[in-house]
Design a protein around this motif. Structure first.
Motif, short mmCIF file in Angstrom:
data_model
loop_
_atom_site.label_atom_id
_atom_site.label_comp_id
_atom_site.label_asym_id
_atom_site.label_seq_id
_atom_site.Cartn_x
_atom_site.Cartn_y
_atom_site.Cartn_z
N SER A 42 0.83 -1.20 0.00
CA SER A 42 0.00 0.00 0.00
C SER A 42 0.86 1.25 0.00
O SER A 42 1.81 1.36 0.79
N ILE A 43 0.55 2.19 -0.91
CA ILE A 43 1.20 3.50 -0.94
C ILE A 43 0.23 4.50 -0.32
O ILE A 43 -0.92 4.60 -0.76
N ASP A 88 -9.67 5.33 1.58
CA ASP A 88 -9.33 6.58 2.25
C ASP A 88 -8.08 6.41 3.11
O ASP A 88 -7.87 5.37 3.74
N ARG A 89 -7.24 7.43 3.11
CA ARG A 89 -5.98 7.34 3.85
C ARG A 89 -6.18 7.02 5.31
O ARG A 89 -5.38 6.28 5.92
N TRP A 90 -7.23 7.57 5.92
CA TRP A 90 -7.36 7.51 7.37
C TRP A 90 -8.07 6.24 7.85
O TRP A 90 -8.21 6.03 9.06
N LEU A 91 -8.50 5.39 6.92
CA LEU A 91 -9.05 4.10 7.31
C LEU A 91 -7.91 3.13 7.58
O LEU A 91 -6.85 3.20 6.96
N GLY A 92 -8.12 2.22 8.50
CA GLY A 92 -7.14 1.17 8.70
C GLY A 92 -5.95 1.60 9.55
O GLY A 92 -6.05 2.48 10.41
N PHE A 93 -4.82 1.00 9.25
CA PHE A 93 -3.68 1.04 10.17
C PHE A 93 -2.43 1.71 9.59
O PHE A 93 -1.52 2.07 10.33
N ARG A 120 -5.47 9.36 0.00
CA ARG A 120 -5.89 7.97 -0.23
C ARG A 120 -4.72 7.02 -0.11
O ARG A 120 -3.55 7.43 -0.21
N GLN A 121 -5.06 5.76 0.09
CA GLN A 121 -4.09 4.68 0.01
C GLN A 121 -4.26 3.99 -1.34
O GLN A 121 -5.39 3.75 -1.77
N TYR A 122 -3.14 3.69 -1.99
CA TYR A 122 -3.16 3.06 -3.31
C TYR A 122 -2.56 1.66 -3.18
O TYR A 122 -1.41 1.51 -2.77
#
Length: 409
Positions: free
Chosen positions: A50-51, A71-76, A56-58
């Motif tokens: 993941s980038i 979304d960037r702020w979801l997850g870890f 966002r995360q790609y």
């Protein structure tokens, strides 16, 4: 949704991601292979390369996940970006940082997470190589070490992709330069051969004798014009070479751009009339610049020469000197114009637009490059706007003379 603090190097980190061309949501086979290996080693049903971008995360590689990003702020992963080290969350429901996260309470119901930072050669954390599971658990020491090694592989792969793109660009540019070189040689061959052939023919006729004095004088005038044409071509090539090597002389002084432009227009008026063109000069009273009069005279003459060559009979050329917001000179014509696809290249050495070739307009493709290099020598710039079939406007912008420069001489 919680937004974690941004790392102190966030601006540089995002720039690094853009430079490496990493913000692509489409999974790539080699990155997917890294994700598959991470899932296999860690015995996890889900894995990502993941980038983490600005918003966002790609997902460059993925296993057990269908989405290409989120979304960037979801997850870890934002935590990994901040901490710059491997993050392991044995039970997400038992961790107050993550128990309410949508990826924990909903699909894909993550109960375990481990992610290692992907760090670039310049020290920026670009993203993660991570594994996830639907049940609580822990990684072994060997698995953590393997995850860290895979994150290094992902960083190296991003760098290699960047180098590959750079190499492709260099190869493309070299091919373009090679084509320019061949085009230049063809053009110079024509530009030199034509006057040389003319000179040789007229000299042969003169040598055979039998001409009256008036005819012989006319032939000698033709020889002289063609000799001047060759001399001018050689002088232009030498000037381009010296400007490119930055060995051309530069003797600046305070001067009036209006006076200089009026002088160039006066010299060019007769040629414009001979080509059935209207030449108009507009200016303010005085526009002070700090520059080399000879170099600027050559640049302005080159712009007018181009305007005359590329404007059909009956057209108009307007020269305008402006003092605000900065000293500048515009040469606007109603000529054949330049296509949008060719505009980015018209300042490149030896570049000739297809329109010039199609309409057999003479030249070697050094005029505008010389003007551009003279502008750069003065700390100025050249801007070209054009519409095919309607005309071209070339604007030479020069810096405002400072108090120090104005009193230096």
């Amino acid at each position: 949704m919680t937004q974690w603090p941004l790392p102190s190097d966030e601006a540089g980190r995002i720039q690094e991601i853009e430079t490496l061309g990493a913000m692509e949501p489409t999974a790539e086979p080699r990155f997917s292979a890294i994700a598959e290996l991470a899932a296999l080693i860690c015995q996890a049903p889900m894995a990502l390369v993941s980038i983490v971008g600005a918003e966002r995360q790609y997902f460059k590689g993925r296993v057990g996940i269908t989405e290409t990003g989120m979304d960037r702020w979801l997850g870890f992963c934002s935590h990994v970006i901040m901490d710059r080290r491997l993050l392991e969350v044995p039970d997400t429901l038992a961790d107050p940082r993550f128990r309410d996260d949508p990826v924990v309470t909903g699909e894909p119901y993550v109960r375990f997470y481990a992610g290692a930072p992907v760090i670039s050669d310049r020290g920026y954390v670009l993203g993660t190589v991570c594994v996830m599971d639907h049940m609580p658990r822990r990684l072994s020491t060997a698995q953590r070490r393997a995850l860290a090694s895979l994150s290094t592989c992902a960083a190296d792969l991003l760098q290699l992709h960047h180098y590959a793109r750079q190499s492709e660009q260099v190869i493309t540019r070299l091919a373009e330069v090679e084509e320019l070189k061949h085009g230049f040689l063809r053009t110079v061959n024509h530009e030199l051969r034509t006057p040389l052939t003319s000179i040789g023919s007229y000299l042969q006729i003169i040598q055979e004798g039998g001409l009256d004095a008036t005819t012989e004088r006319k032939f000698l005038d033709v020889i002289e014009r063609n000799s001047d044409r060759i001399r001018g071509l050689v002088d232009e090539l030498l000037l381009l070479s010296s400007l490119s090597a930055r060995t051309a002389s530069y003797v600046p002084a305070r001067l009036d751009l209006t006076t200089l432009a009026r002088q160039v227009c006066s010299v060019t008026t007769a040629r414009a009339w001979d080509s059935n063109l209207t030449l108009t000069f507009r200016s303010q009273a005085h526009v002070a610049v700090w520059g080399d009069a000879g170099r600027l005279h050559h640049a302005l003459a080159q712009l007018l020469d181009n305007a005359i060559k590329f404007t059909p009979p009956g057209g108009a050329i307007t020269v305008t000197v402006l003092g605000e917001p900065t000293p500048s000179l515009e040469v606007r014509d109603t000529g054949i114009g330049i296509s949008a696809g060719d505009l980015p290249y018209v300042l490149d050495d030896f570049y000739r637009a297809p329109e010039a070739e199609e309409q057999a307009v003479g030249g070697t493709g050094v005029g505008l490059p010389i003007v551009n290099k003279i502008a750069l020598m003065h700390g100025g710039s050249v801007h070209v706007d054009s519409t095919p079939g309607e005309g071209t406007c070339v604007r030479l912008v020069l810096p405002i003379p400072s108090t120090d420069s104005a009193t230096a001489r």
